[in-house]
Design an enzyme around this catalytic site. Structure first.
Site, short mmCIF file in Angstrom:
data_model
loop_
_atom_site.label_atom_id
_atom_site.label_comp_id
_atom_site.label_asym_id
_atom_site.label_seq_id
_atom_site.Cartn_x
_atom_site.Cartn_y
_atom_site.Cartn_z
N ASP A 150 -3.67 1.32 -4.50
CA ASP A 150 -2.63 1.33 -3.48
C ASP A 150 -2.06 2.76 -3.49
O ASP A 150 -0.94 3.00 -3.95
CB ASP A 150 -1.56 0.28 -3.79
CG ASP A 150 -0.64 0.05 -2.61
OD1 ASP A 150 -0.77 0.81 -1.62
OD2 ASP A 150 0.19 -0.86 -2.65
N ASP B 124 8.46 5.55 -3.61
CA ASP B 124 7.13 5.01 -3.84
C ASP B 124 6.12 5.98 -3.21
O ASP B 124 5.61 5.73 -2.12
CB ASP B 124 7.06 3.62 -3.18
CG ASP B 124 5.89 2.78 -3.63
OD1 ASP B 124 5.22 3.15 -4.62
OD2 ASP B 124 5.64 1.74 -3.00
N HIS C 224 5.88 0.96 -8.60
CA HIS C 224 6.97 -0.01 -8.52
C HIS C 224 7.65 -0.16 -9.88
O HIS C 224 8.88 -0.27 -9.96
CB HIS C 224 6.45 -1.37 -8.07
CG HIS C 224 5.89 -1.35 -6.67
ND1 HIS C 224 5.40 -2.48 -6.06
CD2 HIS C 224 5.73 -0.35 -5.78
CE1 HIS C 224 4.97 -2.17 -4.85
NE2 HIS C 224 5.16 -0.88 -4.66
N GLU D 143 3.90 -9.38 -5.97
CA GLU D 143 3.90 -7.97 -6.38
C GLU D 143 5.34 -7.49 -6.51
O GLU D 143 6.02 -7.27 -5.50
CB GLU D 143 3.13 -7.16 -5.33
CG GLU D 143 2.98 -5.70 -5.69
CD GLU D 143 2.17 -4.94 -4.65
OE1 GLU D 143 1.13 -5.45 -4.18
OE2 GLU D 143 2.58 -3.82 -4.30
N ASP E 195 -2.97 -4.17 9.43
CA ASP E 195 -3.74 -2.92 9.30
C ASP E 195 -5.05 -3.09 10.05
O ASP E 195 -5.61 -2.14 10.60
CB ASP E 195 -4.18 -2.62 7.85
CG ASP E 195 -3.10 -2.77 6.83
OD1 ASP E 195 -1.96 -2.46 7.15
OD2 ASP E 195 -3.43 -3.21 5.71
N ASP F 118 -1.98 -2.77 -8.90
CA ASP F 118 -2.03 -1.76 -7.85
C ASP F 118 -1.92 -0.42 -8.55
O ASP F 118 -0.91 -0.09 -9.17
CB ASP F 118 -0.90 -1.95 -6.83
CG ASP F 118 -1.32 -2.88 -5.69
OD1 ASP F 118 -2.39 -3.53 -5.81
OD2 ASP F 118 -0.60 -2.95 -4.67
N ASP G 83 3.18 6.72 -4.05
CA ASP G 83 1.80 6.18 -4.00
C ASP G 83 0.73 7.25 -4.19
O ASP G 83 -0.22 7.31 -3.41
CB ASP G 83 1.57 5.45 -2.67
CG ASP G 83 2.27 4.12 -2.59
OD1 ASP G 83 2.66 3.59 -3.64
OD2 ASP G 83 2.43 3.60 -1.46
N GLU H 248 2.28 -3.01 -9.96
CA GLU H 248 2.00 -1.67 -9.40
C GLU H 248 2.74 -0.59 -10.21
O GLU H 248 3.94 -0.72 -10.48
CB GLU H 248 2.43 -1.62 -7.93
CG GLU H 248 2.25 -0.24 -7.31
CD GLU H 248 2.31 -0.26 -5.78
OE1 GLU H 248 1.81 -1.24 -5.17
OE2 GLU H 248 2.85 0.69 -5.20
N HIS I 211 -3.76 -5.73 4.85
CA HIS I 211 -2.71 -6.51 5.52
C HIS I 211 -3.31 -6.90 6.88
O HIS I 211 -4.03 -6.12 7.49
CB HIS I 211 -1.47 -5.68 5.86
CG HIS I 211 -0.72 -5.10 4.71
ND1 HIS I 211 -0.95 -3.83 4.27
CD2 HIS I 211 0.29 -5.60 3.96
CE1 HIS I 211 -0.11 -3.57 3.27
NE2 HIS I 211 0.66 -4.62 3.06
#
Ligand code: XLS
Ligand code: NI
Ligand code: NI
Length: 438
Positions: A340, A308, A272, A233, A105, A297, A310, A269, A102
């Site tokens: 991700d 989420d 998700h 996404e 980031d 992802d 991750d 993802e 991003h």
């Protein structure tokens, strides 16, 4: 590279399934051929800049735990550039060919947009050098239009037009740098594009704005000559109660309704999909059948936490089923397997970043090999084909070809009098068969 951020870790190598070295691949043998293609080209693995470089292990009950010497908290250009160098040292040692970011980031928000842009540009120039020096490439870029307080009501779907413009400005610059860095795609994840309450929300107007926003992005894509795909996404909720891009099917409907489908693919993802109450393979099937399976992802959730989380994907059934769908739809062209994923709060050392990616890459490499074996074996495929064989000729074929009417169907049914010969779906047998390959 002047300064070393991971002095105790060397290049991670493939040592084979017999190895007990935690810092080695047991299954990811990059150049090994599967279905005639090197594993590395099937996977096109990517590391994310956000969790890897910026994740601190903080949660809503406590602050960061992670040792991340490159995060000094200065928010200066110098810090941002050092962090980029640390990231490329990490990616190179791991042998991971791609990465994703991003905008925010990479560089800080600054005191205003002009400052943020200047820092982003400085880091972008450094990334270009680092990519050239290491051969690590950009899978996709995206704009972080959800952290800053200005996005509290949404970005492209904010009730405030000024906010829409800030979001557009960020996407414009993030697209510029994605293009400049040879990005294989550009992703839209609508962080706060949704609502918390319908009492204060004009949903139709917000969706129209999102459609407008994406059309403006398509126009800008053409203007700068960026040829690689745009991706959406899907995610159903979190942070909002309802995200507009809630799952693959709702994204497809949105894209069709706003005349955008030809310009977009989907980035699916795992976590998700689970939040949407769907399996990963369901979402992949929806995207694949529509011809828009662009990228994934890779992560996984926790069966007991509705969030989420991750986590790094370490479930062989998940990766095998995922790769089965990916192979079915012809593999990745511009997309790849993007981690991700973030290490747990308790896994706070720098070494854990390596261990986690090794675990994910090995689990995916095994998933690929399992999927290829299932395909080579052919029993599963043959079962499904056989199950639909009444559609291959006679009335079934006529219906599929669009040549039959209700009257034809009625005539056929009257002639038969009754349906005979229905066969078992054999789900349990097939599940056991799948197990043979794990
Ligand atoms: C958040 C999303 C995000 C996107 C990129 O849940 O997964 O990380 O991948 O904005
Ligand atoms: Ni994601
Ligand atoms: Ni996510």
């Amino acid at each position: 590279m002047a300064k070393h951020f991971f002095p105790k870790i060397g290049t991670i190598r493939f040592e084979g399934p017999g190895s007990t070295n935690p810092l080695a691949f047991k299954h990811y043998n990059a150049d090994e051929l599967v279905e005639g293609r090197p594993i590395k080209d099937h996977m096109r693995f990517a590391a994310v800049y956000w969790h890897t470089m910026r994740g601190t292990g903080a949660d809503m009950f406590g602050g960061g735990t992670a040792n991340r010497p490159w995060n000094t908290g200065e928010c200066s250009t110098k810090e941002a550039i050092e962090r980029a160098r640390a990231f490329f040292e990490f990616a190179t040692k791991l042998g991971i060919p791609f990465y994703c970011w991003h905008d925010r980031d990479l560089a800080s928000h600054g005191r205003n947009l002009r400052e943020a842009n200047a820092q982003f540009d400085a880091v972008g120039r450094e990334l270009k050098k680092l990519q050239r020096d290491t051969g690590v490439r950009l899978l996709w870029g995206t704009a972080q239009n959800f952290v800053h307080p200005r996005y509290m009501h949404g970005a492209a779907t904010s009730c405030n037009a000024d906010v829409f413009c800030f979001a557009a400005a960020q996407v414009k610059r993030a697209m510029d740098w994605t293009h400049e860095l040879g990005g294989q795609g550009y992703v839209f994840w609508g962080g706060r594009e949704g609502y918390a309450s319908l009492l204060n929300t004009d949903m139709k107007r917000e969706l129209d704005h999102l459609g407008r926003f994406l059309h403006m992005a398509v126009d800008y894509k053409k203007k700068i000559g960026f040829k690689n795909p745009f991706l959406i996404e899907p995610k159903p909720k979190e942070p909002t109660k309802h995200q507009y891009d809630s799952d693959a099917a709702s994204c497809l409907n949105f894209l069709r309704e706003y005349g955008l489908l030809e310009h977009f693919q989907l980035n699916i993802e795992v976590n998700h999909a689970w939040l949407a109450g769907k399996t990963m393979e369901h979402e992949l099937e929806v995207a694949g059948a529509a011809g828009v399976l662009g990228s994934i992802d890779a992560n996984m959730g926790d069966y007991f936490l509705g969030w989420d989380t991750d986590q790094f994907p370490t479930d062989l059934y998940l990766t095998a089923k995922t790769m089965l769908s990916v192979l079915k739809y012809g593999g990745f062209k511009h997309g790849g397997v993007n981690f991700d994923a973030k290490v747990r709060r308790e896994s706070f050392s720098e070494e854990d970043l390596f261990l986690a990616h090794i675990a994910g890459m090995d689990t995916f490499a095994r998933g690929l090999k399992i999927a290829a074996k299932i395909r080579a074996d052919g029993r599963l495929d043959a079962f499904v084909r056989n199950r639909y064989r009444t559609w291959d000729s006679g009335i079934g074929k006529k219906i599929e070809d669009g040549k039959a009417t209700f009257a034809d169907c009625e005539r056929h049914a009257l002639k038969l009098g009754n349906v005979s010969g229905l066969e078992s779906g054999r789900q349990e047998l097939l599940e056991a068969m799948f197990n043979e390959f794990i």
